[in-house]
Design a protein around this motif. Sequence first.
Motif, PDB file in Angstrom:
ATOM      1  N   ASN A   1      -4.332   6.435 -68.467  1.00  0.00           N
ATOM      2  CA  ASN A   1      -3.559   6.978 -69.577  1.00  0.00           C
ATOM      3  C   ASN A   1      -2.096   6.582 -69.452  1.00  0.00           C
ATOM      4  O   ASN A   1      -1.617   6.283 -68.343  1.00  0.00           O
ATOM      5  CB  ASN A   1      -3.668   8.503 -69.593  1.00  0.00           C
ATOM      6  N   PRO A   2      -1.352   6.605 -70.556  1.00  0.00           N
ATOM      7  CA  PRO A   2       0.083   6.281 -70.499  1.00  0.00           C
ATOM      8  C   PRO A   2       0.864   7.184 -69.535  1.00  0.00           C
ATOM      9  O   PRO A   2       1.867   6.769 -68.970  1.00  0.00           O
ATOM     10  CB  PRO A   2       0.562   6.489 -71.935  1.00  0.00           C
ATOM     11  N   ASP A   3       0.377   8.408 -69.329  1.00  0.00           N
ATOM     12  CA  ASP A   3       1.055   9.321 -68.409  1.00  0.00           C
ATOM     13  C   ASP A   3       0.715   9.054 -66.946  1.00  0.00           C
ATOM     14  O   ASP A   3       1.176   9.757 -66.053  1.00  0.00           O
ATOM     15  CB  ASP A   3       0.769  10.773 -68.782  1.00  0.00           C
ATOM     16  N   GLY A   4      -0.130   8.040 -66.692  1.00  0.00           N
ATOM     17  CA  GLY A   4      -0.459   7.652 -65.319  1.00  0.00           C
ATOM     18  C   GLY A   4      -1.720   8.285 -64.774  1.00  0.00           C
ATOM     19  O   GLY A   4      -2.172   7.930 -63.682  1.00  0.00           O
ATOM     20  N   PHE A   5      -2.307   9.224 -65.490  1.00  0.00           N
ATOM     21  CA  PHE A   5      -3.529   9.865 -65.035  1.00  0.00           C
ATOM     22  C   PHE A   5      -4.727   8.983 -65.374  1.00  0.00           C
ATOM     23  O   PHE A   5      -4.677   8.165 -66.282  1.00  0.00           O
ATOM     24  CB  PHE A   5      -3.694  11.249 -65.663  1.00  0.00           C
TER      25      PHE A   5
ATOM     26  N   GLU B   1      -9.974  14.090 -66.020  1.00  0.00           N
ATOM     27  CA  GLU B   1      -8.729  13.381 -65.754  1.00  0.00           C
ATOM     28  C   GLU B   1      -8.391  13.628 -64.300  1.00  0.00           C
ATOM     29  O   GLU B   1      -8.586  14.732 -63.787  1.00  0.00           O
ATOM     30  CB  GLU B   1      -7.596  13.876 -66.658  1.00  0.00           C
ATOM     31  N   ILE B   2      -7.897  12.588 -63.659  1.00  0.00           N
ATOM     32  CA  ILE B   2      -7.581  12.657 -62.232  1.00  0.00           C
ATOM     33  C   ILE B   2      -6.130  12.289 -62.030  1.00  0.00           C
ATOM     34  O   ILE B   2      -5.642  11.306 -62.589  1.00  0.00           O
ATOM     35  CB  ILE B   2      -8.495  11.700 -61.434  1.00  0.00           C
ATOM     36  N   ASN B   3      -5.452  13.085 -61.220  1.00  0.00           N
ATOM     37  CA  ASN B   3      -4.091  12.791 -60.795  1.00  0.00           C
ATOM     38  C   ASN B   3      -4.199  12.310 -59.354  1.00  0.00           C
ATOM     39  O   ASN B   3      -4.342  13.114 -58.424  1.00  0.00           O
ATOM     40  CB  ASN B   3      -3.221  14.051 -60.897  1.00  0.00           C
ATOM     41  N   CYS B   4      -4.156  11.002 -59.161  1.00  0.00           N
ATOM     42  CA  CYS B   4      -4.374  10.425 -57.831  1.00  0.00           C
ATOM     43  C   CYS B   4      -3.294  10.833 -56.835  1.00  0.00           C
ATOM     44  O   CYS B   4      -3.591  11.064 -55.660  1.00  0.00           O
ATOM     45  CB  CYS B   4      -4.459   8.903 -57.930  1.00  0.00           C
TER      46      CYS B   4
END
Length: 130
Positions: free
Chosen positions: A53-57, A81-84
């Motif tokens: 995603n554009p937000d980095g997720f 959605e994953i926040n690495c």
Amino acid sequence: MKIKTIKSICLSYLALLIIFYPAKIDALSHKWIAVPKSRYGEQLWDQNSIQKNPDGFIRVLSKFVPKSNTDITQDILYTMEINCSEETFRDIAVGANDFNEFENKDSEWKDPNGDNLILGVINQVCVFIN
């Protein structure tokens, strides 16, 4: 003359077949990757569904397959959605028959709390995307 007529008839039948019975094209077929199983079942994620995603997720399709399938316990489909960088996740949508059956518009970021299935998805997806 007969050969031209036969060719014409065959081509007509072929055209009708193509028009009324189109081939099912699955542009995004799933490529399921399993994480190590747990005593509750297994978790898989779809390598072909990964989107950054554009937000980095990272957004990915995932499914949980319980150890025993009954009418009550069946596969559960997730859009995650994953926040690495934080090793957190949120379920954007969930379903039993189709992905995104029930959207979760106010989903909060969650810690996997030691859930090896979710941790496996997070780790594998983050390694794959990087």
